[in-house]
Motif scaffolding. Structure first.
Motif, short mmCIF file in Angstrom:
data_model
loop_
_atom_site.label_atom_id
_atom_site.label_comp_id
_atom_site.label_asym_id
_atom_site.label_seq_id
_atom_site.Cartn_x
_atom_site.Cartn_y
_atom_site.Cartn_z
N ALA A 86 -39.98 60.09 -54.58
CA ALA A 86 -39.37 58.97 -55.30
C ALA A 86 -38.98 57.88 -54.31
O ALA A 86 -38.53 58.16 -53.21
N ILE A 87 -39.18 56.64 -54.72
CA ILE A 87 -38.76 55.52 -53.88
C ILE A 87 -37.83 54.63 -54.69
O ILE A 87 -37.93 54.53 -55.91
N ASP A 88 -36.88 54.02 -54.00
CA ASP A 88 -35.93 53.13 -54.68
C ASP A 88 -36.00 51.72 -54.11
O ASP A 88 -35.01 51.02 -54.04
N TYR A 89 -37.19 51.35 -53.68
CA TYR A 89 -37.40 50.00 -53.15
C TYR A 89 -38.74 49.48 -53.66
O TYR A 89 -39.54 50.24 -54.19
N GLU A 90 -38.96 48.22 -53.50
CA GLU A 90 -40.23 47.60 -53.91
C GLU A 90 -41.30 47.96 -52.87
O GLU A 90 -41.11 47.70 -51.68
N PRO A 91 -42.41 48.58 -53.29
CA PRO A 91 -43.45 48.94 -52.32
C PRO A 91 -44.01 47.70 -51.61
O PRO A 91 -44.18 46.65 -52.22
N ASP A 92 -44.29 47.83 -50.31
CA ASP A 92 -44.85 46.71 -49.55
C ASP A 92 -46.33 46.98 -49.25
O ASP A 92 -46.91 47.95 -49.72
N ASP A 93 -46.94 46.12 -48.43
CA ASP A 93 -48.36 46.24 -48.12
C ASP A 93 -48.69 47.56 -47.44
O ASP A 93 -49.74 48.14 -47.66
N GLU A 94 -47.80 48.06 -46.61
CA GLU A 94 -48.04 49.33 -45.92
C GLU A 94 -48.10 50.49 -46.92
O GLU A 94 -48.84 51.44 -46.74
N ASP A 95 -47.32 50.41 -47.99
CA ASP A 95 -47.30 51.46 -49.01
C ASP A 95 -48.53 51.41 -49.91
O ASP A 95 -48.82 52.36 -50.62
N SER A 96 -49.26 50.30 -49.89
CA SER A 96 -50.38 50.14 -50.81
C SER A 96 -51.52 51.12 -50.55
O SER A 96 -52.37 51.33 -51.40
N LYS A 97 -51.54 51.75 -49.36
CA LYS A 97 -52.60 52.72 -49.08
C LYS A 97 -52.34 54.05 -49.79
O LYS A 97 -53.21 54.89 -49.86
N PHE A 98 -51.14 54.24 -50.31
CA PHE A 98 -50.79 55.47 -51.01
C PHE A 98 -50.89 55.27 -52.52
O PHE A 98 -50.63 54.19 -53.03
N LYS A 99 -51.24 56.34 -53.20
CA LYS A 99 -51.27 56.29 -54.66
C LYS A 99 -49.84 56.28 -55.17
O LYS A 99 -48.94 56.83 -54.56
N THR A 100 -49.66 55.62 -56.30
CA THR A 100 -48.34 55.59 -56.92
C THR A 100 -48.39 56.31 -58.27
O THR A 100 -49.44 56.46 -58.87
N ALA A 101 -47.24 56.76 -58.71
CA ALA A 101 -47.10 57.40 -60.01
C ALA A 101 -45.75 56.98 -60.57
O ALA A 101 -44.85 56.59 -59.83
N VAL A 102 -45.62 57.05 -61.88
CA VAL A 102 -44.37 56.71 -62.53
C VAL A 102 -43.93 57.89 -63.38
O VAL A 102 -44.73 58.49 -64.11
N ALA A 103 -42.67 58.26 -63.25
CA ALA A 103 -42.09 59.30 -64.10
C ALA A 103 -41.11 58.61 -65.04
O ALA A 103 -40.36 57.73 -64.63
N ALA A 104 -41.17 58.98 -66.30
CA ALA A 104 -40.28 58.39 -67.29
C ALA A 104 -39.44 59.49 -67.92
O ALA A 104 -39.91 60.62 -68.10
N GLN A 105 -38.22 59.17 -68.24
CA GLN A 105 -37.32 60.10 -68.92
C GLN A 105 -36.70 59.36 -70.09
O GLN A 105 -36.15 58.27 -69.92
N VAL A 106 -36.81 59.94 -71.26
CA VAL A 106 -36.16 59.37 -72.44
C VAL A 106 -35.27 60.44 -73.05
O VAL A 106 -35.59 61.62 -73.02
N GLU A 107 -34.16 60.01 -73.57
CA GLU A 107 -33.23 60.91 -74.23
C GLU A 107 -33.03 60.41 -75.65
O GLU A 107 -32.66 59.25 -75.86
N VAL A 108 -33.32 61.28 -76.59
CA VAL A 108 -33.19 60.91 -77.99
C VAL A 108 -32.27 61.89 -78.70
O VAL A 108 -32.14 63.05 -78.29
N LEU A 109 -31.66 61.43 -79.72
CA LEU A 109 -30.83 62.27 -80.58
C LEU A 109 -31.51 62.29 -81.93
O LEU A 109 -31.90 61.23 -82.45
#
Length: 120
Positions: A86-109
């Protein structure tokens, strides 16, 4: 422990986990210990749905690490597939060589209605 229940408890609130736990225990008791009560197939309906929270997190694929760093499954075999961090910053050009993924969490009642029949 890394059981499925432990994984779920880390993903949801304590209240939601307790609700699911109670539902599972009730279903177990109704299905396995009281033989004359059966669930009526297709009788479930979901009512009163509300979105409580939602969040997303960006992940970068980790560089290949040594085999000692790789996690193992329950059988002691090394897990296969890419590892993400997990990253908590905006990816830069150096990070662009790595694949990215997004995890989402939703909470419903929500409210669930179910029907059971008593066989005589």
């Amino acid at each position: 422990p890394d059981s499925l229940a432990a994984q779920l408890s880390r993903m949801v609130t304590k209240e939601l986990f307790h609700t699911h736990e109670m539902n599972a225990k009730t279903a177990f008791l109704l299905q396995n210990h009281i033989r004359n009560i059966t669930f009526r197939e297709g009788s479930c309906s979901v009512n009163n749905v509300a979105l409580l929270s939602a969040r997303a997190c960006l992940f970068l694929e980790k560089e290949n690490s040594s085999s000692a760093d790789q996690p193992t499954d329950e059988g002691g075999k090394q897990a296969s597939g890419p590892r993400y961090e997990a990253i908590d910053y905006e990816p830069d050009d150096e990070d662009s060589k790595f694949k990215t993924a997004v995890a989402a969490q939703v909470e419903v009642l929500y409210d669930v209605t179910q029907e059971f029949t008593v066989e005589k």
